[in-house]
Design an enzyme around this catalytic site. Sequence first.
Site, PDB file in Angstrom:
ATOM      1  N   HIS A  65       0.830  -1.204   0.000  1.00 51.10           N
ATOM      2  CA  HIS A  65       0.000   0.000   0.000  1.00 51.10           C
ATOM      3  C   HIS A  65       0.867   1.257   0.000  1.00 51.10           C
ATOM      4  O   HIS A  65       1.068   1.909   1.032  1.00 51.10           O
ATOM      5  CB  HIS A  65      -0.940  -0.008   1.201  1.00 51.10           C
ATOM      6  CG  HIS A  65      -2.070  -0.976   1.053  1.00 51.10           C
ATOM      7  ND1 HIS A  65      -2.783  -1.477   2.123  1.00 51.10           N
ATOM      8  CD2 HIS A  65      -2.614  -1.550  -0.059  1.00 51.10           C
ATOM      9  CE1 HIS A  65      -3.710  -2.303   1.680  1.00 51.10           C
ATOM     10  NE2 HIS A  65      -3.626  -2.360   0.364  1.00 51.10           N
ATOM     11  N   HIS A  98      -0.204  -8.741   1.166  1.00 57.82           N
ATOM     12  CA  HIS A  98      -1.277  -8.841   2.163  1.00 57.82           C
ATOM     13  C   HIS A  98      -1.918 -10.220   2.214  1.00 57.82           C
ATOM     14  O   HIS A  98      -2.667 -10.522   3.145  1.00 57.82           O
ATOM     15  CB  HIS A  98      -2.348  -7.796   1.865  1.00 57.82           C
ATOM     16  CG  HIS A  98      -1.787  -6.417   1.700  1.00 57.82           C
ATOM     17  ND1 HIS A  98      -1.633  -5.803   0.474  1.00 57.82           N
ATOM     18  CD2 HIS A  98      -1.313  -5.541   2.617  1.00 57.82           C
ATOM     19  CE1 HIS A  98      -1.094  -4.613   0.646  1.00 57.82           C
ATOM     20  NE2 HIS A  98      -0.889  -4.427   1.930  1.00 57.82           N
ATOM     21  N   HIS A 148     -10.059  -4.683   4.697  1.00 55.08           N
ATOM     22  CA  HIS A 148      -8.626  -4.666   4.411  1.00 55.08           C
ATOM     23  C   HIS A 148      -8.246  -5.986   3.744  1.00 55.08           C
ATOM     24  O   HIS A 148      -8.741  -7.053   4.110  1.00 55.08           O
ATOM     25  CB  HIS A 148      -7.830  -4.482   5.704  1.00 55.08           C
ATOM     26  CG  HIS A 148      -6.368  -4.218   5.491  1.00 55.08           C
ATOM     27  ND1 HIS A 148      -5.464  -5.218   5.218  1.00 55.08           N
ATOM     28  CD2 HIS A 148      -5.662  -3.061   5.502  1.00 55.08           C
ATOM     29  CE1 HIS A 148      -4.259  -4.689   5.081  1.00 55.08           C
ATOM     30  NE2 HIS A 148      -4.349  -3.379   5.251  1.00 55.08           N
ATOM     31  N   GLU A 150      -5.672  -7.880   3.847  1.00 58.36           N
ATOM     32  CA  GLU A 150      -5.120  -8.925   4.719  1.00 58.36           C
ATOM     33  C   GLU A 150      -6.232  -9.630   5.485  1.00 58.36           C
ATOM     34  O   GLU A 150      -6.226 -10.859   5.627  1.00 58.36           O
ATOM     35  CB  GLU A 150      -4.108  -8.322   5.699  1.00 58.36           C
ATOM     36  CG  GLU A 150      -3.482  -9.370   6.606  1.00 58.36           C
ATOM     37  CD  GLU A 150      -2.569  -8.790   7.662  1.00 58.36           C
ATOM     38  OE1 GLU A 150      -2.473  -9.395   8.753  1.00 58.36           O
ATOM     39  OE2 GLU A 150      -1.949  -7.731   7.415  1.00 58.36           O
ATOM     40  N   THR A 188      -1.853  -7.990  11.026  1.00 55.50           N
ATOM     41  CA  THR A 188      -0.464  -7.776  11.463  1.00 55.50           C
ATOM     42  C   THR A 188      -0.085  -6.313  11.600  1.00 55.50           C
ATOM     43  O   THR A 188       0.983  -6.010  12.140  1.00 55.50           O
ATOM     44  CB  THR A 188       0.515  -8.437  10.473  1.00 55.50           C
ATOM     45  OG1 THR A 188       0.381  -7.823   9.189  1.00 55.50           O
ATOM     46  CG2 THR A 188       0.271  -9.935  10.366  1.00 55.50           C
ATOM     47  N   SER A 247      -2.477   0.667   6.409  1.00 55.43           N
ATOM     48  CA  SER A 247      -2.936   0.569   7.794  1.00 55.43           C
ATOM     49  C   SER A 247      -1.847   0.968   8.771  1.00 55.43           C
ATOM     50  O   SER A 247      -2.089   1.737   9.706  1.00 55.43           O
ATOM     51  CB  SER A 247      -3.409  -0.857   8.085  1.00 55.43           C
ATOM     52  OG  SER A 247      -3.798  -0.993   9.437  1.00 55.43           O
ATOM     53  N   ASN A 248      -0.636   0.471   8.572  1.00 53.22           N
ATOM     54  CA  ASN A 248       0.413   0.760   9.558  1.00 53.22           C
ATOM     55  C   ASN A 248       0.815   2.237   9.526  1.00 53.22           C
ATOM     56  O   ASN A 248       1.182   2.800  10.544  1.00 53.22           O
ATOM     57  CB  ASN A 248       1.613  -0.171   9.363  1.00 53.22           C
ATOM     58  CG  ASN A 248       2.390   0.124   8.106  1.00 53.22           C
ATOM     59  OD1 ASN A 248       3.254   0.987   8.085  1.00 53.22           O
ATOM     60  ND2 ASN A 248       2.094  -0.607   7.043  1.00 53.22           N
ATOM     61  N   SER A 291       5.676   0.305   4.299  1.00 50.31           N
ATOM     62  CA  SER A 291       5.665   0.116   2.846  1.00 50.31           C
ATOM     63  C   SER A 291       6.247   1.318   2.109  1.00 50.31           C
ATOM     64  O   SER A 291       6.023   1.492   0.911  1.00 50.31           O
ATOM     65  CB  SER A 291       4.231  -0.141   2.365  1.00 50.31           C
ATOM     66  OG  SER A 291       3.344   0.867   2.834  1.00 50.31           O
TER      67      SER A 291
END
Length: 355
Positions: A65, A98, A148, A150, A188, A247-248, A291
């Site tokens: 992402h 993912h 999402h 993942e 994760t 997300s992270n 990422s």
Amino acid sequence: MVTVTTIELASEHTDAAAPSPKGGKRILMASPRGYCAGVDRAVDAVEQALAHYGAPIYVRKEIVHNKYVVETLSKRGAIFVSETDEVPVGARVVFSAHGVSPAVHAEAAERRLDTIDATCPLVTKVHKQAVRFADKDYDIILVGHTGHEEVEGTQGEAPDHIQVVNGPHEVDQVEVRDPSKVVWISQTTLSVDETLETVRLLRERFPEMIDPPGEDICYATQNRQAAVKKIAPRVDLMIVVGSGNSSNSVRLKEVALEAGAGAAHRVDFASEIDPSWFDGVETVGLTSGASVPEILVREVVERLAEFGFDDVEEVRTTTEKISFSLPKNLRADLMAAQGAASAHKRREPAADHTC
């Protein structure tokens, strides 16, 4: 001129950064930041596939992402598609970091696609946990974000056993068949603190709920959040480099604010930085999602220097040494090609130096 100094902090150290001895404006740059091992592996898989097989190489969803990464690979011949049925029959496709569900693998087989599975090994570990607990007929609570990629891939491993909980606010909605056979697993890339709160509330409802073997939130997510927590109390503004669907990266902005940063903004590129952000700001924190390639961070540092932030202190809380090998079938093809090239070179006749 931008100068960079590095401060090494033990994990238990609490004074993340004393005032700059030089005074004036400065950047506290978190480390670790940027690429994790799973992202590095996935991006390398697409690059190596393009170099070895040639374009086009199809990629289902974004390989990771990040806008810059996707745009760069597209220019090299990668074609990103939303669904497997958009890939021509018999073509080669890479599955993103993912992960995908068994149904996607089955659809690819039906279309006779040559697949390269770039799923992060840490995501694969969560998939295996889901399968194992489903085989034992557990109700599985997947802490993650609905929609999402993942989460969709993990849920697809055991859809009849898994229900998704998006956070503490959804704990009261969970229903299970047998409170003595409940396990939780997680996406994760979540906020560590919010996940722990969700699990705490789940355990209040289901005291016999068991934990997954090992931590599901990946090492890189935890390390980047921990680094941000160290510097956030000392900064007037935190800038997180990362895309909005990462997300992270989104979690890093939230963590910064929760840990005491005066303000926080997420940007994809240095060009998105707004000069109005720096009114009254003396110290800027800087980090990037898992990422994000380092070139984007360097461009932000150069942009900040235009506003007088040319004293950069890198605050390192840990050093990451994890790496993952390329997907097995791609690695085998690359090794076979190298072997063939070496054999051909050995068979070449020696040059004739006679007069």
